[in-house]
Design an enzyme around this catalytic site. Sequence first.
Site, short mmCIF file in Angstrom:
data_model
loop_
_atom_site.label_atom_id
_atom_site.label_comp_id
_atom_site.label_asym_id
_atom_site.label_seq_id
_atom_site.Cartn_x
_atom_site.Cartn_y
_atom_site.Cartn_z
CG HIS A 102 -0.29 -0.06 2.53
ND1 HIS A 102 0.02 -1.16 3.13
CD2 HIS A 102 -0.08 0.74 3.27
CE1 HIS A 102 0.62 -1.06 4.02
NE2 HIS A 102 0.63 0.22 4.60
CG HIS A 104 0.85 5.51 3.97
ND1 HIS A 104 0.03 5.39 4.93
CD2 HIS A 104 1.60 4.46 4.17
CE1 HIS A 104 0.14 4.02 5.64
NE2 HIS A 104 1.15 3.77 5.14
#
Length: 140
Positions: A102, A104
Site C-alpha cells: 500500500h 500512503h
Amino acid sequence: MTYDFSNIFAKILSGAIPCHKVHEDDATLAFMDVMPQAPGHTLVIPKVPSRNLLDADPAVLARLFPVVQKIAVAAKDAFGADGVRIIQFNEAAAGQTVFHLHIHVIPIVEGAGLKPHTGKMEDGAVLAAHAEKIRRALRT
Ligand code: AMP
C-alpha cells in the site's frame, strides 16, 4: 516472507470488511486510512497480492503509480494542501504493519503538522466526507 491472505487489506479487497472508497479500477483500489495522519490520508493498493514493494511484480507497480499520482493531485486539490507526502513501508523493521502493498498519500498543509503513524481511529462520518471530497476532485 510469504503473502498472508488473511491480512486486513485482502479482506477489504474481498469485500469481507468495508472501506471508505475513493477510486477503483480493475487493478487498484484507493480508500481512506482509518487512522489518518492528516485529513485526506488515502491508501492506494494493487488488487494483486504482494506483501510490499520488495516482492511486487513491476507490471503491478506500473498500474499502481499512475493511480497514486491521480489520487495525490485530487487529494491536494480537495484539501487545499500545499504539498503531498507519499510514504510506503517494507517489512516490520521499516514500520510496515499491514502486509499487503500500500502507498500512503497524505495531503500536507503547511504548518498544520502530522498526527503519529499509529494514531487515533477517525470517526466514520468524517472519513466518508473526506472520501467524497476526493471523489469530487477526481471528477473535475
Ligand atoms: P503501514 O503498514 O505501517 O504502512 O500502515 C498501515 C496503515 O493501514 C495504517 O496507516 C493504518 O491506519 C491503516 N489501516 C489499518 N487498518 C485499516 C482499515 N481497516 N482500513 C483503512 N486503513 C487501515
